[in-house]
Design a protein around this motif. Structure first.
Motif, PDB file in Angstrom:
ATOM      1  N   GLY A   4       5.203   1.581   5.531  1.00 46.15           N
ATOM      2  CA  GLY A   4       5.682   1.873   6.879  1.00 46.15           C
ATOM      3  C   GLY A   4       6.113   0.620   7.594  1.00 46.15           C
ATOM      4  N   ASN A   5       6.752   0.810   8.758  1.00 50.85           N
ATOM      5  CA  ASN A   5       7.098  -0.324   9.615  1.00 50.85           C
ATOM      6  C   ASN A   5       5.923  -0.730  10.494  1.00 50.85           C
ATOM      7  N   PHE A   6       5.069   0.223  10.833  1.00 49.12           N
ATOM      8  CA  PHE A   6       3.826  -0.023  11.571  1.00 49.12           C
ATOM      9  C   PHE A   6       4.060  -0.777  12.880  1.00 49.12           C
ATOM     10  N   LEU A  37      -9.905   1.654  -5.947  1.00 50.52           N
ATOM     11  CA  LEU A  37      -8.610   0.977  -5.909  1.00 50.52           C
ATOM     12  C   LEU A  37      -8.574  -0.016  -4.749  1.00 50.52           C
ATOM     13  N   ALA A  38      -7.670  -0.979  -4.817  1.00 46.01           N
ATOM     14  CA  ALA A  38      -7.486  -1.945  -3.732  1.00 46.01           C
ATOM     15  C   ALA A  38      -6.497  -1.365  -2.719  1.00 46.01           C
ATOM     16  N   PRO A  39      -6.889  -1.209  -1.437  1.00 46.36           N
ATOM     17  CA  PRO A  39      -5.962  -0.662  -0.437  1.00 46.36           C
ATOM     18  C   PRO A  39      -4.972  -1.726   0.039  1.00 46.36           C
ATOM     19  N   VAL A  40      -3.681  -1.388  -0.017  1.00 47.61           N
ATOM     20  CA  VAL A  40      -2.615  -2.328   0.336  1.00 47.61           C
ATOM     21  C   VAL A  40      -1.579  -1.596   1.188  1.00 47.61           C
ATOM     22  N   ALA A  41      -1.066  -2.278   2.215  1.00 46.35           N
ATOM     23  CA  ALA A  41       0.051  -1.762   3.004  1.00 46.35           C
ATOM     24  C   ALA A  41       1.312  -2.517   2.632  1.00 46.35           C
ATOM     25  N   LEU A  42       2.406  -1.771   2.451  1.00 43.11           N
ATOM     26  CA  LEU A  42       3.714  -2.382   2.215  1.00 43.11           C
ATOM     27  C   LEU A  42       4.556  -2.165   3.471  1.00 43.11           C
ATOM     28  N   VAL A  62      -1.490  -7.276   2.506  1.00 37.47           N
ATOM     29  CA  VAL A  62      -0.267  -6.707   3.065  1.00 37.47           C
ATOM     30  C   VAL A  62       0.913  -7.337   2.343  1.00 37.47           C
ATOM     31  N   LEU A  63       1.778  -6.495   1.792  1.00 36.56           N
ATOM     32  CA  LEU A  63       3.027  -6.974   1.193  1.00 36.56           C
ATOM     33  C   LEU A  63       4.120  -6.780   2.234  1.00 36.56           C
ATOM     34  N   ASP A  64       4.570  -7.878   2.823  1.00 38.42           N
ATOM     35  CA  ASP A  64       5.552  -7.860   3.907  1.00 38.42           C
ATOM     36  C   ASP A  64       6.870  -8.390   3.348  1.00 38.42           C
ATOM     37  N   ALA A  73       5.020  -3.988  -9.353  1.00 43.35           N
ATOM     38  CA  ALA A  73       4.497  -5.140  -8.597  1.00 43.35           C
ATOM     39  C   ALA A  73       3.065  -4.923  -8.123  1.00 43.35           C
ATOM     40  N   LEU A  74       2.771  -3.720  -7.613  1.00 46.43           N
ATOM     41  CA  LEU A  74       1.455  -3.467  -7.020  1.00 46.43           C
ATOM     42  C   LEU A  74       0.543  -2.642  -7.915  1.00 46.43           C
ATOM     43  N   HIS A  75       1.021  -2.231  -9.068  1.00 47.91           N
ATOM     44  CA  HIS A  75       0.192  -1.419  -9.993  1.00 47.91           C
ATOM     45  C   HIS A  75      -0.433  -0.235  -9.252  1.00 47.91           C
TER      46      HIS A  75
END
Length: 340
Positions: free
Chosen positions: A25-27, A50-55, A92-94, A117-119
């Motif tokens: 999301g843009n968040f 799992l590892a929580p990540v935001a893109l 966070v992947l920005d 990239a993030l599996h």
């Protein structure tokens, strides 16, 4: 608060991150609706180990694909990523959003950035989320890709209390609209915190110091959406000190009366005037904040910008503004204690 890593490219993702649960999301604003999604993400990730990540992306995709600067953003990039970091994520992947980036098909976007990239093993997304070139990807497409690439799709609604009522939808556009009318209290209910604006303290005209109300002046383009003109009760925090101030304890959430406007009392003509953001900090009057980076928090709007016929009238009003700020912040503190 533990700071989580922010990766600006896939090359920065650590090799030992492991399998992930991701939301996209843009968040903008990281409001309570976003937090509902992020809370769901961390819960789902914990259940599945799992590892929580935001893109997320910068600039905002609409600024690249539609019109620069539209919409005005509630938060800047640094503030947005910092707020995401408070949500319990692993990272966070920005990614930089460019016209070339926007040409990725829905499948290529998912395969390159999420699967490879993030599996990713699970994605948490809203039912109306879109992705890929021309926003062609939707929930049905993501489910199909999940079957093809071996990941789960979990849906969640961006809802939360505090907008028009319990369960009302919260959106970045609703927060933006409240700030543009000066209703920072309503914006705070949707954000779950006071709205913030940050910048380096600049030299101003020093009129406030001459009147007995020295102010910290922000520059013409601070980070974060500047609310409508007016006088506000809020707080000032020094988030980074100028080198010459290091070693001095920085101000942390000092009560402040914040003024936004063109200083009409001092206007001598009808031509354009610079819009100023100034914060009068309650307390010591010999503060030197020049060169420091400060964060302003807006709690409530006290009054619109006014023009006064004399300096004495202006000073009397500034004293009243300070008193109103004190009462407002005392009430805000009591309300916070009651909520705790």
């Amino acid at each position: 608060m533990t700071r989580i890593p922010v990766w600006r490219s896939v090359a920065e993702i650590p090799a030992d991150l492991g399998a992930t649960a991701v939301t996209i999301g843009n968040f903008d604003g990281v409001h309570r609706g976003h937090r509902a999604v992020l809370d769901q993400l961390t819960a789902v990730a914990a259940e599945r180990a799992l590892a929580p990540v935001a893109l997320t992306f910068w600039p905002h995709p609409r600024h690249v694909c539609v019109m620069p600067g539209v919409p005005r953003l509630v938060t800047g990039q640094h503030e947005r990523d910092e707020l995401l970091g408070e949500a319990g994520l692993r990272g966070v992947l920005d990614l930089e959003f460019t016209w070339d980036f926007a040409q990725h098909s829905p499948e290529d976007f998912v395969r390159i950035f999420l699967v490879e990239a993030l599996h990713m093993r699970c994605i948490v997304m809203g039912e109306d989320s879109r992705f890929g070139k021309d926003n062609a990807g939707d929930l049905a497409a993501m489910r199909e890709l999940g079957t093809r690439y071996g990941f789960e799709v979990v849906t969640v609604e961006e809802y939360g209390p505090g907008a028009q009522g319990e369960g009302a939808r919260i959106s970045s556009s609703a927060v933006r609209a409240a700030l543009e009318t000066g209703d920072v209290a309503h914006a705070a209910r949707m954000l779950g915190r006071p709205h913030r604006v940050s910048d380096v303290v600049h030299h101003g005209f020093k009129r406030g110091r001459e009147l007995g109300f020295p102010t910290a002046n922000l520059g013409p383009a601070p980070e974060g959406l500047v609310p409508a003109d007016g006088v506000y009760a809020g707080y000032l925090t020094v988030t980074a000190q100028a080198p010459e101030h290091e070693g001095t304890p920085p101000l942390v959430r000092a009560p402040a009366t914040i003024s936004i406007g063109t200083n009409p009392t001092f206007r001598v003509d009808d031509g354009p005037a610079p819009r100023m953001v100034e914060a009068y900090v309650h307390g010591p009057q010999d503060l030197d904040l020049y060169g420091d980076t400060v964060r302003l928090e807006f709690v409530d709007r006290q009054r619109p910008t006014l023009r006064f016929d004399s300096i004495d009238e202006l000073i009397a009003q500034m004293r009243r503004d300070k008193a109103v700020t004190v009462r407002t912040l005392e009430g805000e503190a009591l309300g916070a204690e009651a909520r705790d």
